[in-house]
Write an enzyme that holds these catalytic residues in place. Structure first.
Site, PDB file in Angstrom:
ATOM      1  N   LYS A 110       0.772  -1.165   0.076  1.00  0.00           N
ATOM      2  CA  LYS A 110      -0.040   0.046  -0.105  1.00  0.00           C
ATOM      3  C   LYS A 110       0.801   1.293   0.068  1.00  0.00           C
ATOM      4  O   LYS A 110       0.463   2.384  -0.559  1.00  0.00           O
ATOM      5  CB  LYS A 110      -0.959  -0.064   1.129  1.00  0.00           C
ATOM      6  CG  LYS A 110      -2.096  -1.005   1.029  1.00  0.00           C
ATOM      7  CD  LYS A 110      -2.988  -0.302   0.003  1.00  0.00           C
ATOM      8  CE  LYS A 110      -4.328  -1.389   0.333  1.00  0.00           C
ATOM      9  NZ  LYS A 110      -5.567  -0.678  -0.770  1.00  0.00           N
TER      10      LYS A 110
ATOM     11  N   SER B 286       0.544 -10.174  -0.780  1.00  0.00           N
ATOM     12  CA  SER B 286       0.345  -8.701  -0.826  1.00  0.00           C
ATOM     13  C   SER B 286       0.745  -7.861   0.624  1.00  0.00           C
ATOM     14  O   SER B 286       0.906  -6.694   0.556  1.00  0.00           O
ATOM     15  CB  SER B 286      -0.752  -8.391  -1.206  1.00  0.00           C
ATOM     16  OG  SER B 286      -1.975  -8.846  -0.434  1.00  0.00           O
TER      17      SER B 286
END
Length: 413
Positions: free
Chosen positions: A65, A315
């Site tokens: 992110k 992720s």
């Protein structure tokens, strides 16, 4: 699994281009890490081809992110930076915005649900954001953040629905092609779609032969019905342990890119997610959150459907320790490593010791025993024992049940 054939992206939908992703990569130089690519012999054996893990769980803030957040905030005008930024998130986006803002000297306010895990709240504050706890669910938190932006003039930083965010996330795709040029299939978890959209933009522009497969949790799978309808649709009450991909509606910008560039979107169950997280921990020595483990879950559930070499994107790794404890128990049960059953037996001295002797012979470890003697269902001389056992896998579970039945016990469940 049958792959969809992606279409060429119309010029009208060139919201994010390869040049944008390459520009984002330059912007992120010295900010985001080029994360490691690790091979997995176990998954390679399942798939029948090399499988590599792209470890964005080792990125700064523990997830991808930071990439998109930094590119978005760095692109603000001076007057927008002066007004500060605001975001809403239960975890990963919050930390990405907080760190990116601190690095760029921008004031940040992050709204988080009142029940957000304490380690994530603490980390967001440590990265420099002012944290405000509001609402019980992310939708309420999001509304509060947007109201704050309207009232104060702060710029709202959306977690996935903006071209700059998508371009930043797409830099992961450039790294994958550099680290594994022989890749044939790339597997990526999907929430709102910013990550897979950015990766697909980069990968399909350079290597249109590489298949990009998205993965959603079955209880929060908004993309399959949206793709079928041809426009984003909302699903009610998305439910999954994978909070990083627990999104009820695709973003408008990433949806168009996913529809044209992503080859297929598949779903995985909660059991498959927990088993994948356990495998990452045991075999790959990787702490991965459920959303980050979703590509591994897809490989484990249908390994022969993926053309190798395969890259599975881990992720993120921001998982609350208490949730991790519950998930590991669930994963071990799903993998046949825990066995719970009830036995009916004659209530006499030494009966429990005899059962334990049978379990010792089949090498089952007893974790807990509950002995019930007073129940309307039981006969005058009957008792019921509930056992929680640690086992070695599904075949061992069958062996334990068979041994108990062979010893004359009635196995209820």
């Amino acid at each position: 699994m049958s792959y969809r054939t992606p279409h060429s992206l119309p010029k009208s939908l060139h919201t994010v281009t390869l040049d944008d992703v390459r520009g984002a990569q330059k912007m992120l130089s010295g900010v985001a890490r080029t994360t490691a690519m690790e091979g997995s012999r176990y998954l390679s054996g399942l798939v029948g081809a090399p499988v590599h893990l792209k470890c964005e769980n080792l990125q700064r803030t523990g997830s991808f992110k930071l990439r998109g957040a930094y590119v978005r905030i760095a692109g603000l005008l001076p007057e927008e930076r002066a007004a500060g930024v605001v975001a809403a998130s239960a975890g990963n986006h919050a930390q990405g915005v907080a760190l990116a803002s601190s690095l760029l000297g921008v004031r940040s306010t992050v709204f988080m649900p009142a029940g957000a895990p304490l380690p994530k709240v603490a980390a967001t504050r440590d990265y420099g954001a002012e944290v405000r706890l509001h609402g019980q669910v992310v939708d309420e938190t999001l509304a509060a953040a947007q109201e704050y932006a309207y009232r104060t003039g702060a710029v709202f930083i959306h977690p996935f629905d903006h071209p700059d965010i998508i371009a930043g996330q797409g830099t992961v795709g450039l790294e994958i092609l550099e680290q594994c040029p022989e890749v044939r299939t790339l597997v990526v978890g999907i929430g709102g779609g910013g990550l897979v959209a950015g990766i697909a933009v980069a990968v399909k522009a350079l290597r249109p032969d590489v298949k990009v497969i998205g993965v959603q949790a079955a209880g929060a799978a908004a993309y399959p019905p949206s793709l079928a309808a041809g426009h984003p649709v909302s699903i009610r009450n998305p439910a999954t342990m994978a909070d990083g991909i627990k999104v009820g509606r695709p973003g408008d910008v990433p949806f168009q890119l996913v529809g044209y560039l992503v080859d297929d979107v598949v779903t995985v169950s909660e059991d498959e997610l927990s088993s994948a997280l356990l495998l990452c921990l045991e075999r790959a020595k990787m702490v991965v959150e459920p959303a980050g483990a979703s590509p591994v879950a897809a490989l484990m559930s249908d390994p022969k459907a993926f053309e190798g070499p395969v890259v599975a994107l881990l992720s993120g790794g921001n998982v609350d320790p208490l949730l991790m404890q519950r998930i590991l128990r669930h994963g071990m049960a799903a993998a046949g490593r825990y066995l719970s059953l009830r036995l009916r037996l004659t209530d006499r001295p030494g009966a429990l010791a005899t059962i334990l002797g049978v379990l010792t012979e089949v090498d089952a470890n007893v974790l807990d025993v509950s002995h019930v003697r007073t129940d309307p269902r039981l006969g005058l001389t009957e008792a019921e024992v509930e056992l929680h056992l640690e086992t070695k896998g599904p075949e061992h579970c069958v062996e334990v049940r068979s041994a108990l039945r062979a010893a004359g016990y009635t196995v209820i469940d």
